[in-house]
Design an enzyme around this catalytic site. Sequence first.
Site, mmCIF file in Angstrom:
data_model
loop_
_atom_site.group_PDB
_atom_site.id
_atom_site.type_symbol
_atom_site.label_atom_id
_atom_site.label_comp_id
_atom_site.label_asym_id
_atom_site.label_seq_id
_atom_site.Cartn_x
_atom_site.Cartn_y
_atom_site.Cartn_z
ATOM 1 N N GLU A 1 0.860 -1.190 0.000
ATOM 2 C CA GLU A 1 0.000 0.000 0.000
ATOM 3 C C GLU A 1 0.893 1.234 0.000
ATOM 4 O OE1 GLU A 1 -3.346 0.375 0.101
ATOM 5 O OE2 GLU A 1 -4.132 -1.599 0.651
HETATM 6 ZN ZN LIG Z 1 -6.703 -0.298 -2.865
#
Ligand SMILES: [Zn+2]
Length: 473
Positions: free
Chosen positions: A291
């Site tokens: 992320e």
């Molecule tokens: Zn995502």
Amino acid sequence: MRLSSPLSPLGLFLAALAGGACAHASGDPGRAPHAIAAPAPPAWLDELARRYDGEYRALGLETRMFSPEQWWRVATPLLARDRGFTVAEAGRSAEGRPLRHVAWGEGATRVLLWSQMHGDESTASMALADLFRFLGEHPTHPLVERLRREATLHFLPVMNPDGAARFQRRNAQGIDINRDARALASPEARALKSLRDRVRPAFGFNLHDQRVGYRAGDSERGVAIALLAPPYDASGGVNPVRARAIEVAAVMRTALEPYIAGRIARWDDSFNPRAFGDLMTQWGTSTVLVESGGIEGDPQKQVLRKLNFLALAAALDAIASGSHAGTPQALYAGLPENGEVWPDLLIEGGVLAAPGVAEARVDLLVKFEHPLLGHGGEIADVGDLAGARARRVIDASGLFIVPIAGPGAAGAGASGSPPAPPPIGPGEPARFHLSRDPQGRDIVWTLAEDLDPAHRYPATVGERAGETLPPGF
Ligand SMILES: [Zn+2]
């Protein structure tokens, strides 16, 4: 369910040995209480970083908002068959855009990487184009030779092209593809699942972006990159499939540590039976979720893109060579979790001077549609917000907050009356001067929804500790 730093005595010994020789993490206040120091990353990584801008970065993706067609215009020339690539259609999006499966390599270890399942999360798609350039244009690089010999890499890049075309999270059917791994209602989810079933990859990379406001643990530092080895069921246990993912995530942390120590976090590891990372792990693929968050001063996420490239290179090398085995899992388990999400901008202690309304001393909270750019500002709250924290804080004591009209505001150009500014309140566009006088003549700073790059934040605002660009960028 948390991991409890499962670590063998040998792992502890190796970690202590490696940590003792490494200066990067020592004394870093952002480390979790029981974290171990990261060992030095592979020696070749530094050279990869130095050569990146000139030799590996794919040209034509300089901003993070691009159409899927633009991405493929950049990627397609890098994917020639004589460079070892094959490209095949793997399905069509809900609106009929092609989903393409890229494959490269001759080795036995199969790896599947997919990006931009959420259409507005484009950082890793840029890094995959860089990886294509690296693999195709540098066939005799020792890492490229090792990857070709030992691994076969499969890619499903920009796998939500309809969402990418609108720079929105969901697909054209309104479905969040990362909550569609079980139902497989969307054609994009079906394409990924069927590719997984055909390839049966040992390793997977689920490549996303997260909100910029996340803090690393209980620190004030923003998370640059969060990693997760997703659980395979609600027990939160570690089987061999997940253990390999934890090792690879630990390798990625090691690669990133010299650049963003203290700004690497662990994504929430509660089990989600609809999410691809979790089910991929359940299906037997050791999956790492990456992320990309935010780095102040990197509005187009070009630094994060390079860090994605470097971390993926280190991870793929460890997979190809098998060197992930034995990497201390505590390097992963010891990462701080994604903590609080801080809002973007807090104006502290100004006097609101709106026309026709009594003056009031207020704090003002602003959120941006594009937080790193400071674009699309909207009032999030107004009133006594003492104790609130934000990515940036402006001390407005002694200043007036004077609302200003937007283009096309009511009254503009009509009968000579001044255009009416929008009311100040949650959900309204953030348009105001900070001024030394209540009429807004002696202006200190202005926000007109988008931050004007020529009109930077006032001097009262400092960068948060550790929020500057990493060394070498
Ligand atoms: Zn995502």
